[in-house]
Scaffold this motif. Structure first.
Motif, PDB file in Angstrom:
ATOM      1  N   ALA A 170      33.134  92.560  73.149  1.00  0.00           N
ATOM      2  CA  ALA A 170      32.621  92.589  74.517  1.00  0.00           C
ATOM      3  C   ALA A 170      33.676  93.190  75.444  1.00  0.00           C
ATOM      4  N   ALA A 171      33.230  93.694  76.574  1.00  0.00           N
ATOM      5  CA  ALA A 171      34.160  94.293  77.528  1.00  0.00           C
ATOM      6  C   ALA A 171      35.096  93.253  78.127  1.00  0.00           C
ATOM      7  N   HIS A 172      34.609  92.011  78.226  1.00  0.00           N
ATOM      8  CA  HIS A 172      35.416  90.962  78.849  1.00  0.00           C
ATOM      9  C   HIS A 172      35.320  89.682  78.023  1.00  0.00           C
ATOM     10  N   ALA A 173      36.378  88.880  78.079  1.00  0.00           N
ATOM     11  CA  ALA A 173      36.469  87.656  77.282  1.00  0.00           C
ATOM     12  C   ALA A 173      36.971  86.514  78.150  1.00  0.00           C
ATOM     13  N   PRO A 174      36.685  85.269  77.775  1.00  0.00           N
ATOM     14  CA  PRO A 174      37.277  84.144  78.498  1.00  0.00           C
ATOM     15  C   PRO A 174      38.777  84.110  78.233  1.00  0.00           C
ATOM     16  N   PRO A 175      39.573  83.566  79.165  1.00  0.00           N
ATOM     17  CA  PRO A 175      41.032  83.556  79.001  1.00  0.00           C
ATOM     18  C   PRO A 175      41.480  82.487  78.003  1.00  0.00           C
ATOM     19  N   CYS A 176      41.143  82.703  76.737  1.00  0.00           N
ATOM     20  CA  CYS A 176      41.464  81.725  75.695  1.00  0.00           C
ATOM     21  C   CYS A 176      42.755  82.133  75.000  1.00  0.00           C
ATOM     22  N   PHE A 177      43.814  81.320  75.201  1.00  0.00           N
ATOM     23  CA  PHE A 177      45.126  81.601  74.629  1.00  0.00           C
ATOM     24  C   PHE A 177      45.785  80.288  74.212  1.00  0.00           C
ATOM     25  N   GLU A 178      46.780  80.395  73.327  1.00  0.00           N
ATOM     26  CA  GLU A 178      47.519  79.193  72.946  1.00  0.00           C
ATOM     27  C   GLU A 178      48.260  78.613  74.143  1.00  0.00           C
ATOM     28  N   GLY A 179      48.650  79.469  75.085  1.00  0.00           N
ATOM     29  CA  GLY A 179      49.408  79.000  76.235  1.00  0.00           C
ATOM     30  C   GLY A 179      48.647  78.029  77.116  1.00  0.00           C
ATOM     31  N   ASN A 180      47.310  78.071  77.108  1.00  0.00           N
ATOM     32  CA  ASN A 180      46.542  77.107  77.903  1.00  0.00           C
ATOM     33  C   ASN A 180      45.823  76.083  77.013  1.00  0.00           C
TER      34      ASN A 180
END
Length: 315
Positions: A170-180
């Motif tokens: 997709a062009a955009h994704a939720p801000p899913c990272f290990e940092g959060n």
């Protein structure tokens, strides 16, 4: 719900459940996957999965599984209960780098499987489910059959429109990272009755939503400071929107709690800290789609609880 079951789920062998899903168009059809944790390092370990066509009263164990069908998450197409997407998990968070398992897809109810050995775009990062009691990275659209969504913990989001057999970024994704902490608490839920609308919990960056399957930037739900688990339930009184239940932190409240919103996150009501006195935390929230005010809470290791709002159900 008030009686202890007289038989174990599926069979008498030990297995921990890691994921459960139901078909939106035929909700009596369920799929369950699990893992024999105590045999993970045993080459003879068995994949564990089963389906039910009668709301969970009886189960048929999935045939033709391999040791790579281990735990993870599963999703069922909205219009075809035989169309399943299974993302297995790894015990070692880095094991994907030398033993990639890919994704398993079936349109025959599990009688045969297509193995996407290279994962998606050659990436296996979304397989790192060492925190598998919290992560729910794959979801089926609740309206359009054969449409599935998947994200990882490095800011990627994919869409499949052909039953999971191929995927597009997709062009955009939720801000899913290990940092959060999204690698622990990241969940996807497709919104009921609306094609292409997907919500995602992203740990300490709150709750996000897209109304076009990531074609445009995701929007953050106001006032949600931390989102660990969530679900949609039957609309509350005087509302037509699905009720939204959240385990997390809202506004200036510094403590985790179980929250409810009747207006899709515009306002929130705290309905509990530790339901029924359980101090073990919450790993999953599941709301009843038919009974207003009813919510189920799964705990890590001490079973599940459910609660009713007497002002919604009349007693």
């Amino acid at each position: 719900l008030g009686r202890y079951p007289s038989a174990t789920l599926v069979d008498g062998r030990f297995a921990g459940g890691t994921s459960l899903d139901r078909s939106a168009g035929a909700p009596e059809h369920l799929a369950w996957v699990g893992a024999e944790y105590h045999r993970y390092w045993d080459p003879a370990r068995e994949g564990r999965g089963a389906v039910s066509a009668d709301g969970g009263r009886t189960w048929r164990e999935l045939p033709n599984l391999t040791p790579d069908h281990f735990g993870g998450t599963i999703a069922i197409s909205a219009d075809d209960p035989d169309n399943l997407v299974w993302v297995p998990s790894y015990m070692d968070p880095w094991e994907w780098s030398w033993e990639p398992r890919g994704i398993f897809v079936t349109d025959s109810g599990g009688r045969s499987w297509t193995h996407l050995e290279d994962g998606i775009d050659g990436q296996h990062r979304f397989h790192r489910l060492v925190w598998w009691t919290g992560r729910r990275p794959v979801a089926a659209d609740q309206v359009t059959g054969g449409q599935f969504y998947l994200n990882d913990d490095e800011g990627n989001f994919w869409v499949s429109s052909n039953g999971g057999f191929s995927w597009e970024p997709a062009a955009h994704a939720p801000p899913c990272f290990e940092g959060n902490d999204c690698h622990v608490f990241g969940q996807l839920r497709a919104f009921p009755a609306t094609e292409g609308e997907v919500w995602a919990s992203v740990g300490r960056d709150g709750l996000m939503r897209t109304q076009d399957a990531g074609a445009s930037p995701w929007e953050r739900v106001p006032d949600v400071v931390e989102a660990r688990a969530f679900d949609f339930g039957a609309p509350l009184r005087d509302s037509t929107d699905p009720a939204l239940y959240l385990h997390g932190r809202v506004g200036d409240d510094p403590q985790l709690g179980l929250w409810r919103s009747g207006d899709l996150g515009e306002s929130w009501q705290l309905i509990g800290r530790h339901p029924a006195g359980s101090g073990r935390g919450t790993s999953v929230v599941s709301a009843d789609p038919d009974r207003a005010g009813r919510v189920y809470v799964g705990t890590p290791g001490v079973g599940f609880l459910f609660g009713d709002d007497p002002t919604e159900v009349g007693g």
